[in-house]
Design a protein around this motif. Sequence first.
Motif, mmCIF file in Angstrom:
data_model
loop_
_atom_site.group_PDB
_atom_site.id
_atom_site.type_symbol
_atom_site.label_atom_id
_atom_site.label_comp_id
_atom_site.label_asym_id
_atom_site.label_seq_id
_atom_site.Cartn_x
_atom_site.Cartn_y
_atom_site.Cartn_z
ATOM 1 N N VAL A 50 -2.560 3.966 -3.239
ATOM 2 C CA VAL A 50 -2.257 3.207 -4.452
ATOM 3 C C VAL A 50 -1.891 1.787 -4.044
ATOM 4 C CG1 VAL A 50 -0.759 3.045 -6.486
ATOM 5 C CG2 VAL A 50 -1.468 5.297 -5.628
ATOM 6 N N ALA A 51 -2.328 0.822 -4.839
ATOM 7 C CA ALA A 51 -1.993 -0.586 -4.611
ATOM 8 C C ALA A 51 -1.703 -1.244 -5.950
ATOM 9 C CB ALA A 51 -3.132 -1.301 -3.885
ATOM 10 N N LEU A 67 0.854 -1.185 0.000
ATOM 11 C CA LEU A 67 0.000 0.000 0.000
ATOM 12 C C LEU A 67 0.887 1.232 0.000
ATOM 13 C CD1 LEU A 67 -3.015 0.925 0.208
ATOM 14 C CD2 LEU A 67 -2.653 1.096 2.683
ATOM 15 N N ILE A 68 0.545 2.197 -0.851
ATOM 16 C CA ILE A 68 1.298 3.454 -0.933
ATOM 17 C C ILE A 68 0.376 4.594 -0.531
ATOM 18 C CG2 ILE A 68 2.663 4.983 -2.396
ATOM 19 C CD1 ILE A 68 3.156 2.608 -4.265
ATOM 20 N N LEU A 69 0.834 5.433 0.394
ATOM 21 C CA LEU A 69 0.134 6.638 0.815
ATOM 22 C C LEU A 69 0.888 7.821 0.232
ATOM 23 C CD1 LEU A 69 -1.794 8.371 2.565
ATOM 24 C CD2 LEU A 69 -0.256 7.950 4.508
ATOM 25 N N MET A 70 0.258 8.545 -0.675
ATOM 26 C CA MET A 70 0.945 9.595 -1.412
ATOM 27 C C MET A 70 -0.015 10.757 -1.683
ATOM 28 S SD MET A 70 1.145 7.466 -4.996
ATOM 29 C CE MET A 70 2.328 8.550 -5.785
ATOM 30 N N GLY A 91 -0.814 2.102 -15.212
ATOM 31 C CA GLY A 91 -2.007 1.264 -15.222
ATOM 32 C C GLY A 91 -2.389 0.718 -13.860
ATOM 33 N N LEU A 92 -2.148 1.493 -12.796
ATOM 34 C CA LEU A 92 -2.449 1.054 -11.438
ATOM 35 C C LEU A 92 -3.758 1.657 -10.946
ATOM 36 C CD1 LEU A 92 1.152 1.400 -9.992
ATOM 37 C CD2 LEU A 92 -0.100 -0.743 -10.302
ATOM 38 N N PRO A 93 -4.380 1.051 -9.938
ATOM 39 C CA PRO A 93 -5.563 1.655 -9.332
ATOM 40 C C PRO A 93 -5.173 2.703 -8.301
ATOM 41 C CG PRO A 93 -5.121 -0.441 -8.270
ATOM 42 C CD PRO A 93 -4.073 -0.276 -9.358
ATOM 43 N N GLY A 94 -6.010 3.719 -8.131
ATOM 44 C CA GLY A 94 -5.744 4.766 -7.155
ATOM 45 C C GLY A 94 -7.031 5.241 -6.516
#
Length: 482
Positions: free
Chosen positions: A453-454, A392-395, A432-435
């Motif tokens: 983002v994952a 998991l990315i927190l941005m 092409g990632l989900p956000g």
Amino acid sequence: MSNPMNDEYLTAARDLPEQIWRWDAVDVAAHIRLGTISSREALESCFKRTDALNPRLNAIVFADRERALLAANTADSQVSRGEILGPLHGVPVTIKLNVDVVGEATTNGVPAFAERIAPANSSVVSNLLKAGAINVGRTNTPPFSFRWFTENPLHGRTLNPWSDSVTSGGSSGGAAVSVAAGMCPLAHGTDIAGSIRYPAYVNGIAGLRATPGRIPAFHPTTGLRYLGLQTMSAQGPLARSMRDLQLGLAAMAQPDRRDSMWVPAHMCYPDDTCTVRVALVDEIPGVSLDPAIKTSLNDTAHILEAAGYRVERATPPGMIEGVEIWQSIVMTEVRLGMYAGVRAMADETILRAVGNLVAAAPEMDLQGYALAIAQRDELRRKWNEFLIRYPLILMPSACQLPMRWGEDLGSIEEIKRVLVDQSPLITVAALGLPGLSVPTGVVDDLPMGVQLVADSYREQRLLYAGEIIEREVKMPNLHDRV
């Protein structure tokens, strides 16, 4: 998701049916199913709210109300007959002007498309209607859905309900405003560079860019689609709660083999609710991050840590390289196709906006275009490795506070700065990632938010974390301000 129904809504259903517009889609659907309210009451409540605010905000630019009322009456008859009901049965939704609704014009904000009547529904529209949703109206978009500002010569400007001076976002600006202002609980949007996530951010709501291929994207009025459009463009729901995004995603993502890119991926995975390691991105090399956004990111990190997540500061590879790859691929395709239509419009605003993006991007021959695609694949491989370590990315959603109108109309150097400021949105799309855009409060009377983002097709991981944040962050009630 939690809280399938709220008792205060049940009381309102008995006493104040005109207040249904305040409810979540989950609650509207549940009460229609119970017979506490009717589909027609839900629709008329949203119509009343739209009549009060839309003349100023201009989020919904076309609505076939007779058609919608007939659909609501049919929905109520199905309830009374005890028929099997879809998950969105009777729920009012808005649909963006760049997808097809049979018998309606798919204008996409372009005057030349004013009579482009759709011969059939787009895949996503078919799925929403199969789920029982009622089309309450079509939402505004910039011409060709290609700007961070929603205005066009055919339908005019869509205002941000928090402030007239800042953008309502683009390209799903009308969709975001329709939800934020209470004209509907759930809206459809599209995203190739942030067009769901940025409008959600600047309007103080939630928006999910699904993985490309998750939601089928066949549109009868659209011709051949270039590679970048197919691999980077995505659809998704906008709503005021995570559980409504969950409901909207499930409805939109049903199969449609008319779309060759649709993927029958799992919706849920066993570890969706695991408290995984999180990369906190509160610094990006070469990018200025507004202090209020940095504070919001760190506050959100503390919320996730309290819930059991392991948060570490880490920056994914190639944040700015992703923007350059996006420019190389997408703007080459714009030059090959859409740009001729932009020039033919003879509208100075969109010509300047798209012209700046074209001028800021390198001109690519076939070798350069092919190299950019290869570079995209290599950067995605590096992100895959990063996502193994940090699932998991927190941005940031964007690196700066909501833009003032016309910030994309200045010099080429200024548009390059905007592209860098939007790099968290653009790079995620390029790969092409989900956000997921999650609201986190208000600063100086403007909404604040973060992005999660994952990995591909891991939208449930995003929504689970988003719900944790949502429980701890109480957004001011915009409904009482507009």
